[in-house]
Design a protein around this motif. Structure first.
Motif, PDB file in Angstrom:
ATOM      1  N   VAL A 181      12.060  -8.066  13.076  1.00 34.26           N
ATOM      2  CA  VAL A 181      11.768  -6.800  12.848  1.00 34.26           C
ATOM      3  C   VAL A 181      11.041  -6.230  13.906  1.00 34.26           C
ATOM      4  O   VAL A 181      10.001  -6.583  14.522  1.00 34.26           O
ATOM      5  N   GLY A 182      11.544  -5.121  14.564  1.00 30.83           N
ATOM      6  CA  GLY A 182      11.022  -4.704  15.842  1.00 30.83           C
ATOM      7  C   GLY A 182      10.471  -3.241  15.233  1.00 30.83           C
ATOM      8  O   GLY A 182      10.217  -2.936  14.002  1.00 30.83           O
ATOM      9  N   ALA A 183       9.918  -2.362  16.223  1.00 31.09           N
ATOM     10  CA  ALA A 183       9.311  -1.218  15.927  1.00 31.09           C
ATOM     11  C   ALA A 183       9.875  -0.216  15.042  1.00 31.09           C
ATOM     12  O   ALA A 183       9.590   0.412  14.116  1.00 31.09           O
ATOM     13  N   ARG A 184      11.311  -0.066  15.436  1.00 26.35           N
ATOM     14  CA  ARG A 184      12.335   0.884  14.639  1.00 26.35           C
ATOM     15  C   ARG A 184      12.466   0.404  13.025  1.00 26.35           C
ATOM     16  O   ARG A 184      12.463   1.283  12.224  1.00 26.35           O
ATOM     17  N   SER A 185      12.429  -0.824  13.028  1.00 17.52           N
ATOM     18  CA  SER A 185      12.872  -1.523  11.756  1.00 17.52           C
ATOM     19  C   SER A 185      11.956  -1.105  10.816  1.00 17.52           C
ATOM     20  O   SER A 185      11.790  -0.988   9.518  1.00 17.52           O
ATOM     21  N   ALA A 186      10.726  -1.620  11.560  1.00 20.52           N
ATOM     22  CA  ALA A 186       9.362  -1.827  10.804  1.00 20.52           C
ATOM     23  C   ALA A 186       9.156  -0.135  10.335  1.00 20.52           C
ATOM     24  O   ALA A 186       8.581   0.042   9.183  1.00 20.52           O
ATOM     25  N   GLN A 187       9.341   0.571  10.950  1.00 19.61           N
ATOM     26  CA  GLN A 187       9.195   2.162  10.694  1.00 19.61           C
ATOM     27  C   GLN A 187      10.150   2.455   9.494  1.00 19.61           C
ATOM     28  O   GLN A 187       9.665   3.000   8.383  1.00 19.61           O
ATOM     29  N   ARG A 188      11.331   2.072   9.457  1.00 20.00           N
ATOM     30  CA  ARG A 188      12.171   2.408   8.603  1.00 20.00           C
ATOM     31  C   ARG A 188      11.832   1.755   7.378  1.00 20.00           C
ATOM     32  O   ARG A 188      11.892   2.274   6.094  1.00 20.00           O
ATOM     33  N   MET A 189      11.597   0.374   7.257  1.00 19.69           N
ATOM     34  CA  MET A 189      10.809  -0.409   6.040  1.00 19.69           C
ATOM     35  C   MET A 189       9.531   0.345   5.375  1.00 19.69           C
ATOM     36  O   MET A 189       9.573   0.683   4.418  1.00 19.69           O
ATOM     37  N   ALA A 190       8.716   0.763   6.410  1.00 18.39           N
ATOM     38  CA  ALA A 190       7.561   1.493   5.720  1.00 18.39           C
ATOM     39  C   ALA A 190       8.012   2.808   4.962  1.00 18.39           C
ATOM     40  O   ALA A 190       7.397   2.988   3.850  1.00 18.39           O
ATOM     41  N   PHE A 191       8.498   3.600   5.719  1.00 22.52           N
ATOM     42  CA  PHE A 191       9.229   4.833   5.056  1.00 22.52           C
ATOM     43  C   PHE A 191       9.756   4.573   3.823  1.00 22.52           C
ATOM     44  O   PHE A 191       9.696   5.347   2.916  1.00 22.52           O
ATOM     45  N   HIS A 192      10.918   3.613   3.976  1.00 26.65           N
ATOM     46  CA  HIS A 192      11.480   3.150   2.551  1.00 26.65           C
ATOM     47  C   HIS A 192      10.587   2.704   1.444  1.00 26.65           C
ATOM     48  O   HIS A 192      10.738   3.314   0.415  1.00 26.65           O
ATOM     49  N   LEU A 193       9.761   1.861   1.771  1.00 27.41           N
ATOM     50  CA  LEU A 193       8.903   1.550   0.498  1.00 27.41           C
ATOM     51  C   LEU A 193       7.900   2.742   0.273  1.00 27.41           C
ATOM     52  O   LEU A 193       7.660   2.966  -1.063  1.00 27.41           O
ATOM     53  N   LEU A 194       7.548   3.438   1.027  1.00 24.01           N
ATOM     54  CA  LEU A 194       6.838   4.676   0.639  1.00 24.01           C
ATOM     55  C   LEU A 194       7.534   5.666  -0.161  1.00 24.01           C
ATOM     56  O   LEU A 194       7.000   6.128  -1.353  1.00 24.01           O
ATOM     57  N   GLU A 195       8.761   5.918   0.203  1.00 25.99           N
ATOM     58  CA  GLU A 195       9.467   6.878  -0.188  1.00 25.99           C
ATOM     59  C   GLU A 195      10.063   6.655  -1.347  1.00 25.99           C
ATOM     60  O   GLU A 195      10.092   7.396  -2.304  1.00 25.99           O
ATOM     61  N   ARG A 196      10.638   5.163  -1.403  1.00 24.70           N
ATOM     62  CA  ARG A 196      11.492   5.092  -2.479  1.00 24.70           C
ATOM     63  C   ARG A 196      11.352   3.786  -3.300  1.00 24.70           C
ATOM     64  O   ARG A 196      11.760   3.503  -4.455  1.00 24.70           O
ATOM     65  N   ASP A 197      10.327   2.919  -2.982  1.00 25.77           N
ATOM     66  CA  ASP A 197      10.147   1.949  -3.595  1.00 25.77           C
ATOM     67  C   ASP A 197       8.643   1.093  -3.601  1.00 25.77           C
ATOM     68  O   ASP A 197       8.135   0.129  -3.128  1.00 25.77           O
ATOM     69  N   ARG A 198       7.869   2.161  -4.255  1.00 20.26           N
ATOM     70  CA  ARG A 198       6.368   1.779  -4.085  1.00 20.26           C
ATOM     71  C   ARG A 198       6.272   0.374  -4.992  1.00 20.26           C
ATOM     72  O   ARG A 198       5.326  -0.422  -4.499  1.00 20.26           O
ATOM     73  N   GLU A 199       6.895   0.310  -6.052  1.00 21.51           N
ATOM     74  CA  GLU A 199       6.720  -0.768  -6.863  1.00 21.51           C
ATOM     75  C   GLU A 199       7.015  -1.992  -6.290  1.00 21.51           C
ATOM     76  O   GLU A 199       6.413  -2.914  -6.310  1.00 21.51           O
ATOM     77  N   GLY A 200       8.175  -2.010  -5.571  1.00 19.87           N
ATOM     78  CA  GLY A 200       8.473  -3.343  -4.583  1.00 19.87           C
ATOM     79  C   GLY A 200       7.581  -3.570  -3.783  1.00 19.87           C
ATOM     80  O   GLY A 200       7.315  -4.661  -3.457  1.00 19.87           O
ATOM     81  N   GLY A 201       6.886  -2.678  -2.999  1.00 22.14           N
ATOM     82  CA  GLY A 201       6.112  -2.875  -1.895  1.00 22.14           C
ATOM     83  C   GLY A 201       4.851  -3.606  -2.590  1.00 22.14           C
ATOM     84  O   GLY A 201       4.254  -4.388  -2.198  1.00 22.14           O
ATOM     85  N   VAL A 202       4.248  -3.149  -3.928  1.00 23.97           N
ATOM     86  CA  VAL A 202       3.178  -3.640  -4.408  1.00 23.97           C
ATOM     87  C   VAL A 202       3.427  -4.868  -4.839  1.00 23.97           C
ATOM     88  O   VAL A 202       2.512  -5.844  -4.468  1.00 23.97           O
ATOM     89  N   ARG A 203       4.639  -5.126  -5.483  1.00 23.40           N
ATOM     90  CA  ARG A 203       5.034  -6.642  -5.679  1.00 23.40           C
ATOM     91  C   ARG A 203       5.114  -7.451  -4.552  1.00 23.40           C
ATOM     92  O   ARG A 203       4.407  -8.731  -4.823  1.00 23.40           O
ATOM     93  N   LEU A 204       5.576  -6.990  -3.646  1.00 29.33           N
ATOM     94  CA  LEU A 204       5.855  -7.801  -2.203  1.00 29.33           C
ATOM     95  C   LEU A 204       4.205  -8.204  -1.812  1.00 29.33           C
ATOM     96  O   LEU A 204       3.884  -9.292  -1.433  1.00 29.33           O
ATOM     97  N   SER A 205       3.448  -7.079  -1.719  1.00 28.81           N
ATOM     98  CA  SER A 205       2.105  -7.315  -1.298  1.00 28.81           C
ATOM     99  C   SER A 205       1.258  -8.396  -2.331  1.00 28.81           C
ATOM    100  O   SER A 205       0.793  -9.459  -1.678  1.00 28.81           O
ATOM    101  N   ARG A 206       1.585  -8.323  -3.376  1.00 30.99           N
ATOM    102  CA  ARG A 206       0.862  -9.404  -4.335  1.00 30.99           C
ATOM    103  C   ARG A 206       1.374 -10.822  -4.138  1.00 30.99           C
ATOM    104  O   ARG A 206       0.733 -11.807  -3.840  1.00 30.99           O
ATOM    105  N   VAL A 207       2.694 -10.784  -4.239  1.00 29.71           N
ATOM    106  CA  VAL A 207       3.520 -12.193  -4.267  1.00 29.71           C
ATOM    107  C   VAL A 207       3.393 -12.775  -2.720  1.00 29.71           C
ATOM    108  O   VAL A 207       2.814 -13.930  -2.658  1.00 29.71           O
TER     109      VAL A 207
END
Lengths: 201, 201
Positions: B21-47
């Motif tokens: 994961v480079g700078a570009r993919s990391a940015q895409r991942m962050a935006f994806h989680l924030l925009e579309r999948d907060r639930e998944g992000g919260v779950r990932l953080s916890r697990v």
């Protein structure tokens, strides 16, 4: 990993919420973190949890922000008479990094796309209209993507600007720098040809 | 995102601890989680947090495990007379998924590689010797990777087995199934030719 390492299975599953990460990459990521970078994993877990909880939207431009209003909107040294409208925070970042633009932004967080349930309401039309009616803005730079939906969105934005008596401009279309005509797609080339400009002396 | 969204910058930075994961993919991942999948992000953080904290190594096979001893080692229906030695948990998973092997495992968590500071100690030689000396094991299946370091490790493992009076076997090398001879590398082809076997009737 039959049985006990449910937590590992769960971790691999949870990693798949990341875009572009399938079963195989998720497994590789999990093993990498466990074997080689627990510290990074712990940090990611913490930052991710915090970000998911605390990052919301700026109340004037809709961009991501931890505070009620983002740094660009509260930055008094930025030109309040210009408003650049982009589809996503990533587009905003691209404009910020590539151009010398020093005005404000408005982030639609999407584009007009009725099939996906994205209408004016979802794009924050009320907030945008309020800002346009505020009297401060003299130019709206429409920087939506040059896709079918982006163009439709641009057209709609143009109407909003006209209704508010604000001048609307859009990004120039044409041949990308560094490209070769031979490989430029026909639509772009036709457009660039049609919009040809006077050679500067 | 100048200024306030430090948390976003921090998130993008933290995501880069993931392999590939480079700078570009990391940015895409962050935006994806924030925009579309907060639930998944919260779950990932916890697990992720839980996994980093709770997943350790099995005390008999060194594989990842949440409990002191993993499910394979504690599974009495598995054959304790066979011990398959692999380099990594991912290799163990590959063997589990591809073969009908029902014995136990030993995970080296690496391979002999003096330049990287991986010696017998780091590969858990003492634990392995103790298990070989236990008297239960009759066959050690060496399943290290067919690389230079993996082969050296296999050689070393063979010596350990011999010292303990345990029969050592290794995975067969040869032409992979479904491949075409034309495209098989020379070394593999030469080896497969040299180790040719009688045609079964």
């Amino acid at each position: 990993m039959s049985g006990d390492t449910n937590l590992l299975t769960e971790l691999i599953e949870a990693l798949r919420c990341l875009p572009g990460v399938g079963a195989r990459s998720a497994q590789r990521m999990a093993f990498h973190l466990l074997e080689r970078d627990r510290e990074g994993g712990v940090r990611l877990s913490r930052v991710l949890g915090e970000a998911m909880q605390r990052i919301g939207h700026c109340k004037s431009c809709r961009n991501f922000s931890e505070s009620g209003e983002c740094a660009i909107c509260t930055n008094v040294s930025r030109d309040a008479s210009q408003l650049c409208v982009v589809e996503t925070p990533a587009d905003l970042l691209a404009v910020e990094q590539a151009t010398g633009y020093r005005g404000r932004y408005f982030v639609l967080m999407g584009r007009l796309s009725p099939l996906d349930g994205m209408g004016p309401q979802e794009l924050g039309v009320e907030l945008l209209q309020r800002r346009l009616a505020g009297g401060e803005i003299r130019e709206m730079v429409v920087a939506t993507n040059p896709t079918v939906e982006g163009e439709a969105t641009a057209h709609w934005l143009g109407q909003l600007a006209r209704a508010a008596g604000v001048r609307a401009t859009r990004l120039a279309h044409g041949v990308p720098l560094g490209g070769e005509l031979e490989y430029v797609d026909r639509g772009t080339l036709a457009h660039a040809f049609g919009s040809r400009q006077a050679l500067e002396d």
